[in-house]
Design an enzyme around this catalytic site. Structure first.
Site, PDB file in Angstrom:
ATOM      1  N   GLU A 196       0.839  -1.184   0.000  1.00 14.07           N
ATOM      2  CA  GLU A 196       0.000   0.000   0.000  1.00 14.07           C
ATOM      3  C   GLU A 196       0.886   1.250   0.000  1.00 14.07           C
ATOM      4  O   GLU A 196       1.695   1.447   0.898  1.00 14.07           O
ATOM      5  CB  GLU A 196      -0.869  -0.050   1.273  1.00 14.07           C
ATOM      6  CG  GLU A 196      -1.598   1.225   1.572  1.00 14.07           C
ATOM      7  CD  GLU A 196      -2.097   1.247   3.025  1.00 14.07           C
ATOM      8  OE1 GLU A 196      -1.881   0.270   3.766  1.00 14.07           O
ATOM      9  OE2 GLU A 196      -2.689   2.263   3.396  1.00 14.07           O
ATOM     10  N   ASP A 228      -1.047  -1.648   6.173  1.00 13.35           N
ATOM     11  CA  ASP A 228      -0.983  -1.254   7.578  1.00 13.35           C
ATOM     12  C   ASP A 228      -1.999  -1.995   8.431  1.00 13.35           C
ATOM     13  O   ASP A 228      -2.988  -2.522   7.924  1.00 13.35           O
ATOM     14  CB  ASP A 228      -1.264   0.248   7.708  1.00 13.35           C
ATOM     15  CG  ASP A 228      -0.036   1.058   7.320  1.00 13.35           C
ATOM     16  OD1 ASP A 228       1.075   0.519   7.460  1.00 13.35           O
ATOM     17  OD2 ASP A 228      -0.209   2.198   6.866  1.00 13.35           O
ATOM     18  N   ASP A 232      -3.893  -0.496  10.454  1.00 13.09           N
ATOM     19  CA  ASP A 232      -4.962   0.437  10.831  1.00 13.09           C
ATOM     20  C   ASP A 232      -6.213   0.249   9.958  1.00 13.09           C
ATOM     21  O   ASP A 232      -6.280  -0.658   9.131  1.00 13.09           O
ATOM     22  CB  ASP A 232      -4.448   1.881  10.768  1.00 13.09           C
ATOM     23  CG  ASP A 232      -4.021   2.238   9.338  1.00 13.09           C
ATOM     24  OD1 ASP A 232      -4.233   1.395   8.429  1.00 13.09           O
ATOM     25  OD2 ASP A 232      -3.470   3.330   9.144  1.00 13.09           O
ATOM     26  N   ASP A 265      -7.510   2.050   7.463  1.00 13.98           N
ATOM     27  CA  ASP A 265      -7.328   2.167   6.016  1.00 13.98           C
ATOM     28  C   ASP A 265      -6.669   0.921   5.439  1.00 13.98           C
ATOM     29  O   ASP A 265      -7.069   0.413   4.398  1.00 13.98           O
ATOM     30  CB  ASP A 265      -6.439   3.379   5.694  1.00 13.98           C
ATOM     31  CG  ASP A 265      -7.240   4.670   5.747  1.00 13.98           C
ATOM     32  OD1 ASP A 265      -8.495   4.573   5.834  1.00 13.98           O
ATOM     33  OD2 ASP A 265      -6.623   5.742   5.725  1.00 13.98           O
TER      34      ASP A 265
END
Ligand code: 0RA
Length: 639
Positions: free
Chosen positions: A430, A503, A505, A507
């Site tokens: 990403e 990640d 998180d 997103d």
């Protein structure tokens, strides 16, 4: 399915051998000693109860996850035979629980075979448990027998009292052996999904689930009077049905039975799920082929007869008709043959023509009786055929840009040197900056990097032709080099590890879900082969002296603290890949030996499909609720 009539007794059981082989090679009997194998123990016991239900002797099954880590399955079937088999001088219960293939399911004349997938017998569960308690209510009495340490009886089968209210039935409680399994904690969601599937496939059967462990939610009951009609409605519940009715037919033929339910939605995906004797045939087989053939034939005939297709028009293809269709085909047959990689493909050739004939006849009737719906089905298929032509053009454009090797690779791909797909790994990373770190951190010999920017297209909502115009998708398809959708040929995949590196998180998790949805929909065999992985960047870092130390997750942090009670330095919670430079990213996340990868697994395809749709479909509220209810939507396996 019906059993051969007449009273079954311990004499009818064909006994093969003791349990030693099971403990020596558990994988041979339950597939693995990981979470999948662990849950097989439950399926094995429940399957026996479901067999009783299919034979018409059982109306209710209770599954309880016990507070101390055990699992109890109770049914109101006929009860395992308790009389003594003179040949072996053992009770039926003891044979069923201590002998491999002991139990009439295998060659015995009293009991019909249920399935090839988990039909290994309750004795296997006994062999892999530290303790097992079986109670049988039969002939007005409650019988009990207990085993320890992999199936050693603590005594004979005893009568311990009366069967309450004269009930009949079997209760099996077992405690999986922690020296055999990698972990012994059952996952409630996995059990629930399976039980719900059993309830859908056995109309009217009530299945109760209770989790008595700490912090577990309230008990759940499943019971569907509509059977697979309810199943189809449930799968379509998060979609927008093309019409309310469900096309349904059931054809019993001698010993065999074909049951089909189908409904269309306004979406573009096909969901066709096959079952044979209550077992999911994830790889399809003759029953699924028969349904497809019959469906294509019937709808084309109908469309021509009604003038919805003109003489000059080409026939609709099966895939056009199946676009947006959700269907269940559940068959019952005497001796199912399970084939294929995972023994999840029905092989009996007679089923192909049986299902095809049933569909030709019954679906044609249904369309005649429901002309408004018939018109909608045809109109949707005609639209799909137009989109198919557009998609083919788009796909050809993609293909021209990506010859198998070298020159045609997308500009963003940093490829590896090795050409053997079995050694080659593709990291989908990403963001461009994390992509840069990954390029520096990788082993250029066998690790390739493809950075993906921003949110890729939500493939669940987009039509194939539109999706294939997306740059990120095109790069992905070209890099993997095996085509897409119908064209996808997993034997051409250039990498046998396709690793999503995003990640931890929100997103990151969104991008991971989008990519997984794409693979699940458009490169299904890649997932089925176990080629899709998620990398796990560490969640914490801390310092020991002058060294930085990374910890995968909270439990790793706890272990670290337990080993170093005097550790004073702070823990940083890592927010993203961007916080690590390449010297950190390599060893923590990418290098074999020190990284942890999660392999993406699909278990119950139909329910995984629903999970995908609930997550990615248009119903925002339901999607939110689903994310709250299910922390992991697709199963991951630590490798
Ligand atoms: C062998 C024969 C019969 C029933 C069973 C096994 C049986 C096994 C299990 C395991 C869990 N629940 C079960 N229920 C039944 C037929 C017995 C008869 O004819 O009375």
């Amino acid at each position: 399915m019906s059993t051969v009539e007449g009273r079954y007794s311990a004499r009818d059981m064909s006994v093969l051998e003791g349990l030693d082989p099971v403990r020596k090679r558990p994988g041979m009997y339950i597939g693995s000693t990981g979470p999948t194998g662990l849950h097989h123990l439950i399926w094995e016991v429940v399957d026996n109860s479901v067999d009783e239900a299919m034979a018409g002797h059982c109306t209710r099954i209770g599954v309880t996850l016990l507070a101390d880590g055990g699992c109890r399955v109770v049914d109101d079937g006929r009860g395992i035979p308790t009389d003594i088999n003179p040949q072996y001088d053992l009770s039926g219960v003891e044979i069923a629980l201590t002998k491999l293939h002991g139990g009439g399911k295998f060659g015995g004349r009293g009991y019909k075979v249920s399935g090839g997938l988990h039909g290994v017998g309750v004795s296997v569960v006994n062999a892999l448990s530290t303790r097992l308690v079986v109670e049988v209510d039969r002939d007005g009495q409650r019988h009990r027998m207990e085993f320890v340490d992999g199936g050693h009886p603590t005594g004979k089968l005893e009568v311990v009292g009366e069967a309450p209210g004269g009930r009949r039935g079997t209760s099996v409680a077992f405690w999986p052996d922690a020296s055999i399994f990698e972990e012994v904690s059952f996952r409630a969601q996995t059990v629930l999904e399976r039980l719900q599937m059993y309830a859908f496939l056995n109309a009217g059967l009530q299945i109760d689930f209770t989790d008595e462990r700490d912090g577990a939610p309230a008990p759940t009951s499943y019971c569907y009077q509509g059977g697979i009609i309810d199943f189809v409605k449930h799968l379509n519940a998060t979609k927008d049905p093309l019409f309310k009715k469900v096309a349904y037919f059931k054809v019993p033929e001698e010993d065999d039975e074909v049951e089909v339910a189908m409904q269309w939605n306004t979406g573009y995906n096909e969901g066709l799920y096959g079952y044979a004797n209550g077992i999911a045939t994830i790889e399809g087989g003759t029953h699924v082929e028969g349904l497809k053939k019959g469906l294509t034939n019937v709808v084309n005939k109908y469309a021509r007869a009604r003038g919805l297709l003109k003489d000059k028009d080409d026939n609709l293809l099966g895939e056009d008709i199946r676009e947006g269709m959700c269907a269940i085909v559940a068959v019952k047959l005497r001796e199912p043959q399970f084939e294929g990689q995972t023994k999840a493909k029905l092989g009996n050739t007679a089923m192909r023509s049986l299902v095809e004939r049933a569909t030709n006849e019954k679906l044609a009737e249904w369309l005649e009786e429901n002309p408004a719906e018939g018109r909608l089905v045809v109109a949707k298929a005609v639209q799909a055929s137009r989109a198919r032509v557009a998609a083919r053009d788009a796909r050809e454009a993609t293909r021209r840009k990506s010859p198998l090797e070298g020159a045609g690779m997308p500009g963003k791909l940093t490829d590896c040197r090795v050409r053997d797909p079995r050694q080659a790994e593709l990291f989908i990373v990403e963001g461009d900056s994390a992509g840069g770190s990954a390029v520096r951190a990788r082993n250029p010999e066998n690790q390739a990097i493809l950075p993906i920017r921003g949110k890729i297209l939500n493939v669940e909502r987009a039509r194939v032709d539109k999706m294939l115009k997306n740059n990120e998708i095109q790069a992905l398809v070209a890099a993997i080099g095996a085509g897409v959708g119908e064209d996808f040929d997993v034997s051409k995949a250039r990498y046998h590890k396709v690793i999503i590196l995003a990640d931890a998180d929100v997103d990151g998790s969104h991008i991971r879900t989008l990519l997984l949805t794409f693979f699940f929909r458009q490169m299904t065999p890649l997932v089925e082969e176990g080629y899709v992985y998620c990398a796990q960047p560490p969640l914490f870092s801390t310092t020991v002296g002058r060294d930085k130390v990374y910890l995968k997750d909270e439990s790793a942090r706890q272990r670290f603290l337990a080993e170093r009670p005097n550790h004073k330095a702070e823990f940083n919670r890592l927010k993203g890949l961007g916080e690590m430079d390449h010297t950190e990213l390599g060893p923590t996340t990418m290098a074999p030996g020190s990284r942890t990868l999660l392999r993406v697994e699909i278990e119950a395809a139909a329910l995984a499909d629903q999970a995908c749709s609930v997550l990615m479909g248009d119903d925002v509220e339901q999607r939110k609720q689903f994310i709250v209810d299910n922390a992991t939507e697709i199963r991951f396996l630590d490798v």
